[in-house]
Design a protein around this motif. Structure first.
Motif, short mmCIF file in Angstrom:
data_model
loop_
_atom_site.label_atom_id
_atom_site.label_comp_id
_atom_site.label_asym_id
_atom_site.label_seq_id
_atom_site.Cartn_x
_atom_site.Cartn_y
_atom_site.Cartn_z
N VAL A 87 33.55 0.16 8.47
CA VAL A 87 32.75 1.21 9.10
C VAL A 87 32.99 1.15 10.60
CG1 VAL A 87 30.43 2.12 9.48
CG2 VAL A 87 31.04 1.10 7.27
N SER A 88 33.52 2.21 11.16
CA SER A 88 33.93 2.20 12.57
C SER A 88 32.72 2.19 13.51
CB SER A 88 34.81 3.41 12.89
OG SER A 88 35.13 3.43 14.27
N ALA A 104 22.97 1.17 4.91
CA ALA A 104 23.52 -0.08 5.42
C ALA A 104 23.42 -1.22 4.42
CB ALA A 104 22.78 -0.46 6.70
N ALA A 105 23.09 -0.91 3.18
CA ALA A 105 22.84 -1.97 2.20
C ALA A 105 24.06 -2.84 1.97
CB ALA A 105 22.38 -1.34 0.87
N GLN A 106 25.28 -2.31 2.16
CA GLN A 106 26.48 -3.10 1.96
C GLN A 106 26.83 -3.95 3.18
OE1 GLN A 106 27.93 -3.16 -1.03
NE2 GLN A 106 26.33 -1.70 -1.68
N LEU A 107 26.11 -3.76 4.30
CA LEU A 107 26.46 -4.44 5.55
C LEU A 107 25.45 -5.48 5.97
CD1 LEU A 107 27.57 -1.29 7.62
CD2 LEU A 107 28.98 -2.77 6.17
N VAL A 108 24.17 -5.34 5.59
CA VAL A 108 23.12 -6.25 6.04
C VAL A 108 22.31 -6.71 4.83
CG1 VAL A 108 22.98 -5.22 8.34
CG2 VAL A 108 21.56 -4.30 6.50
N PRO A 109 21.64 -7.87 4.92
CA PRO A 109 20.94 -8.39 3.74
C PRO A 109 19.63 -7.68 3.43
CG PRO A 109 20.72 -9.86 5.62
CD PRO A 109 21.69 -8.82 6.04
N ALA A 110 18.94 -7.14 4.45
CA ALA A 110 17.62 -6.53 4.21
C ALA A 110 17.63 -5.13 4.77
CB ALA A 110 16.52 -7.35 4.88
N LEU A 140 15.47 -0.97 4.80
CA LEU A 140 14.27 -0.18 4.54
C LEU A 140 14.56 0.72 3.35
CD1 LEU A 140 13.52 0.78 8.25
CD2 LEU A 140 12.21 -0.85 6.87
N ARG A 141 13.98 0.43 2.22
CA ARG A 141 14.34 1.12 0.97
C ARG A 141 13.89 2.57 0.96
NH1 ARG A 141 18.39 -1.60 -1.26
NH2 ARG A 141 17.97 -3.87 -1.35
N THR A 142 12.83 2.88 1.67
CA THR A 142 12.28 4.24 1.61
C THR A 142 12.68 5.10 2.82
OG1 THR A 142 10.25 3.53 2.71
CG2 THR A 142 10.30 3.42 0.29
N TYR A 143 13.64 4.62 3.63
CA TYR A 143 14.01 5.36 4.86
C TYR A 143 15.50 5.62 4.89
CZ TYR A 143 14.58 6.50 9.83
OH TYR A 143 14.89 7.11 11.01
N SER A 144 15.90 6.78 5.36
CA SER A 144 17.32 7.10 5.49
C SER A 144 17.58 7.73 6.86
CB SER A 144 17.75 8.07 4.38
OG SER A 144 19.10 8.47 4.58
N ASP A 145 18.55 7.14 7.58
CA ASP A 145 18.92 7.71 8.89
C ASP A 145 20.33 8.32 8.87
OD1 ASP A 145 20.73 5.55 9.06
OD2 ASP A 145 19.24 4.30 10.06
N ARG A 146 20.98 8.33 7.69
CA ARG A 146 22.27 8.99 7.46
C ARG A 146 23.48 8.19 7.94
NH1 ARG A 146 19.22 12.45 10.13
NH2 ARG A 146 20.67 12.64 11.91
N TYR A 147 23.29 7.01 8.53
CA TYR A 147 24.43 6.25 9.07
C TYR A 147 24.33 4.81 8.58
CZ TYR A 147 25.05 10.24 12.11
OH TYR A 147 25.24 11.51 12.58
N ALA A 148 25.48 4.24 8.17
CA ALA A 148 25.51 2.86 7.72
C ALA A 148 25.42 1.89 8.89
CB ALA A 148 26.79 2.61 6.92
N ALA A 149 26.10 2.21 10.01
CA ALA A 149 26.05 1.34 11.20
C ALA A 149 25.53 2.18 12.37
CB ALA A 149 27.43 0.76 11.47
N THR A 150 26.25 2.16 13.51
CA THR A 150 25.75 2.89 14.68
C THR A 150 25.85 4.40 14.44
OG1 THR A 150 27.94 2.72 15.68
CG2 THR A 150 26.31 1.09 16.33
N ALA A 151 24.95 5.12 15.09
CA ALA A 151 24.92 6.58 15.02
C ALA A 151 25.32 7.15 16.38
CB ALA A 151 23.51 7.06 14.66
N PRO A 152 25.85 8.38 16.44
CA PRO A 152 26.10 9.00 17.73
C PRO A 152 24.83 9.03 18.56
CG PRO A 152 27.12 10.28 15.98
CD PRO A 152 26.26 9.25 15.31
N VAL A 153 24.97 8.79 19.85
CA VAL A 153 23.79 8.76 20.71
C VAL A 153 23.08 10.11 20.66
CG1 VAL A 153 24.75 6.98 22.22
CG2 VAL A 153 25.13 9.40 22.77
N ALA A 154 21.76 10.10 20.88
CA ALA A 154 20.92 11.30 20.89
C ALA A 154 20.91 12.01 19.54
CB ALA A 154 21.35 12.26 22.01
N SER A 155 21.06 11.24 18.44
CA SER A 155 21.02 11.85 17.11
C SER A 155 19.59 12.07 16.62
CB SER A 155 21.76 10.97 16.10
OG SER A 155 23.14 10.92 16.40
N TYR A 156 18.61 11.45 17.27
CA TYR A 156 17.22 11.53 16.81
C TYR A 156 16.34 12.04 17.95
CZ TYR A 156 19.59 8.54 13.48
OH TYR A 156 20.50 8.06 12.60
N GLN A 157 15.07 12.21 17.66
CA GLN A 157 14.17 12.77 18.65
C GLN A 157 13.97 11.81 19.83
OE1 GLN A 157 12.76 15.82 18.68
NE2 GLN A 157 13.98 16.27 16.84
#
Length: 696
Positions: free
Chosen positions: A495-496, A588-594, A596-613
């Motif tokens: 994952v880049s 990110a389940a394939q990259l880190v051990p723990a 948030l099962r009920t949350y999704s931010d659409r990115y496995a690792a870093t996200a483009p800056v200013a992607s959220y509020q």
């Protein structure tokens, strides 16, 4: 010596009486030496001795003397040598030593010098004489006064005679009025001789036939009146302007390209009737004038009007009613006209906050704010002034048709100063920064009773009132690569982390500080961090360059809202709210051990800056995406102190620096809290940084 004659004595006779005793007489021997001396010093002996000595001297001179030969140019030059020098063939016979010589020849400058003759060999000395300047007599055909140039430089001449010209090949140019330049290459022989140069001059003019309708017009070229039309004029070659004028007619200017020796006839020039002159004035002066819609100038003004036509003349001036006139004027007629302009007024109401300010109009006190002023309908400078506040200035043009209003909001000196400071700036790497003006007292850290608290979250009382700019986003790969073109943030299990708009990671705190110094230098600011080679050894808290935010600034920007400190980026309660940031979610389940099962931010690792509020200050990703390097060195206090720290910046030297905020790797309660603190020095794939700088 003398002696008496002897008398013979006979035998037996006595000779006692007559006998005389023989007496010796004096004897002088012959003086042989005196005769020899006389012979030695005789004239003949002296002549012989002198001849022998002279011969000896000549012999010695011939044995010692050396030949001194002068090779002269010209060869027939006369040579004079100082001292005893015997001319001998082509040279002189001289004793060894130093001699002065002078070489002369008719037609040449004399030359003197010194020469040394050694006792070992004969001496040869070359002398070249410089020819005397020559003279040049220029004879022109036709015989006219001329000017003479030699190799491009004009020389003095009288009746065509140029004197004292150095010998050699020269480029001679002969100039005279109305003739073409004459040029020749001439070998000046010099030797005080005068040479003649025959210069046949070619005319530099052409005959030009000039005519006009009507005839009898005056022809003028370059200010010189040549005659009246029709006529033939001799014009010097070149681009000429022929001016043809006649009373009651417009003057015509005809450009003519004249080539020497090429005669020409100009097309007859039709002279139009002269314009009429309208001498226009107004009361007051300075009114703008248009004729048939074309601006002509401001009064007082002489306006040229074409005869035989009707013209619309309009005058207008700020604060006065416009005036129009229809004018018809004859050719060559001068007419005077004065127009009175009527003033126009408009109403302007001026109010202020705070009230009761003084109003100045065009530099004079006119009244107080809250009044309505009747002003001429032209531009006015309005100043609203009150003690303790900065002046408010504006301009207004009143209208007779509409009452205008001006509301002056007066600022204190502090408010006025901050009004000149941009609320947003863009740094040299391309990122945006917002102006922060905190004036807050708050408590950093967390209570021991807070769930998820770590021991390093010691509570500290802070007062933050120093304004600063803060980056709206973390520094991206694109921005950082303007400093380090080859930097790579790498990847995590394929994952880049290296796309341009992702936050830069895998950099140390020192790397981030060096980027800040590079950007400060690029933008002409004073660097904050003191560097020795690649090592940061301290900082300058008075500098205005780029840096990382202090821990107090980061905590205020991330947590302080409505007078209290937020617990999480989205508020004070779990669960994580939708679209609140980039954390360790199901992606990110394939990259880190723990995760948030009920949350999704659409990115496995870093996200483009200013992607959220953004938060309430307009700042993105203070929680989530990547954790952030902080300016302060990492320290742990002993507990809540009664002393309040004002604008703390941390100590100058240490091994580790503070890391604040959660990242894409975090899902635990401890890390998701905004009071979470970490530390380090080396690069990590979930730690980046954002920029800040003080406003001095």
């Amino acid at each position: 010596m003398t002696a008496k004659e002897a008398v013979p004595v006979r035998d037996g006779e006595r000779a006692d009486d007559d006998f005389s005793v023989i007496q010796p007489t004096g004897f002088s021997p012959v003086q042989v030496e005196d005769r020899a001396r006389q012979l030695l010093f005789s004239p003949r002996a002296l002549v012989i001795a002198g001849s022998m000595l002279f011969g000896l001297l000549i012999l010695v001179y011939l044995l010692v003397a050396r030949s001194l030969i002068f090779e002269t140019q010209p060869a027939d030059a006369d040579i004079k040598v100082s001292g005893f020098a015997i001319p001998l063939g082509d040279g002189h016979l001289v004793l060894p030593g130093d001699y002065e010589y002078t070489v002369t020849a008719t037609g040449y400058l004399p030359k003197s010098g010194k020469v040394s003759v050694s006792g070992e060999k004969n001496s040869r000395h070359a002398v070249t004489l410089e020819r005397l300047p020559g003279h040049l007599q220029v004879v022109s055909d036709p015989p006219v006064p001329v000017r003479i140039l030699i190799d491009g430089a004009e020389v003095d001449s009288e009746q065509g005679l140029a004197q004292n010209i150095p010998a050699g090949r020269k480029r001679i140019t002969v100039l005279t009025d109305r003739y073409l330049p004459f040029t020749r290459e001439v070998d000046i022989e010099g030797l005080d001789n005068t040479q003649r140069l025959q210069a046949k001059l070619r005319p530099a003019w052409a005959s030009v036939r000039i005519s006009s309708n009507p005839p009898g017009a005056t022809v003028t070229v370059e200010g010189e009146v040549l005659g009246t039309t029709p006529m033939t004029a001799e014009l010097i070659q070149g681009d000429r302007v022929v001016e043809i004028s006649k009373p009651q007619h417009k003057t015509a200017q005809v450009p003519v390209a004249v080539t020497a020796g090429v005669d020409q006839t100009l097309t007859p020039v039709d002279l139009a009737a002269a314009d009429g002159i309208l001498r226009l004035a107004s009361t007051p002066d300075g009114a703008s004038v248009t004729v048939n819609g074309e601006f002509r100038g401001r009064t007082p003004l002489d306006v040229e009007l074409e005869p035989g036509s009707t013209h619309q003349v309009r005058l207008f001036k700020d604060g006065y009613s416009a005036v129009e006139r229809t004018i018809d004027i004859a050719a060559g007629v001068e007419r005077e006209m004065t127009i009175d302009l009527s003033a126009v007024f408009g109403k302007v109401r001026i109010t202020s906050s705070p009230a009761n300010a003084e109003v100045y109009i065009d530099g004079r006190l006119a009244g107080s704010a809250g009044e309505t002023f009747t002003l001429p309908a032209r531009s006015h400078r309005i100043v609203v002034r009150k003690d303790g506040f900065e002046d408010y200035e504006t301009t207004v043009v009143p209208s007779a048709k509409l009452e205008q209003s001006i509301r002056a909001v007066l600022l204190t000196a502090e408010q006025a100063r901050w009004s000149q400071v941009p609320a947003e700036v863009t740094h040299g790497a391309g990122g945006r920064m917002l102006l922060m003006r905190p004036n807050a007292r708050f408590t950093m850290g967390s209570s021991r009773r807070e769930q998820g608290r770590r021991a390093n979250e010691v509570m500290r009382q802070v007062a933050l009132n120093r304004p600063f700019y803060l980056g709206t986003t973390e520094v991206t790969n694109r921005e950082y690569r303007r400093y380090q073109r080859m930097h790579s943030s790498s990847h995590v299990n394929g994952v880049s982390l290296d796309n341009d708009n992702l936050p830069v990671v895998n950099i140390s705190w020192a790397d981030a500080a060096m980027f800040c110094n590079w950007l400060s230098a690029r933008d002409g600011l004073r660097p904050v961090y003191r560097a020795e080679g690649n090592r940061i050894v301290g900082f300058d808290a008075s500098a205005n360059g780029y840096r990382m935010p202090t821990e107090a600034e980061w905590a205020w920007a991330a947590r302080f809202e409505g007078g209290s400190m937020k617990k999480f980026p989205w508020g004070n309660e779990l669960p994580v709210q939708k679209n609140s940031g980039n954390y360790a979610d199901n992606n990110a389940a394939q990259l880190v051990p723990a995760v948030l099962r009920t949350y999704s931010d659409r990115y496995a690792a870093t996200a483009p800056v200013a992607s959220y509020q953004p938060n309430s200050l307009g700042v993105y990703d203070l929680g989530g995406n990547v954790s952030e390097w902080i300016h302060d060195l990492y320290t742990i206090g002993t507990g809540l102190s009664m002393r309040r720290e004002e604008n703390p910046v941390g100590p100058q030297d240490g091994d580790y620096h503070v890391i604040r905020g959660s990242s894409w790797r975090h899902a635990g309660l401890t890390e998701l809290r905004l009071s979470y603190r970490d530390y380090g020095a080396e690069p990590r794939n979930d730690v980046g940084f954002r920029l800040a700088r003080w406003v001095n």
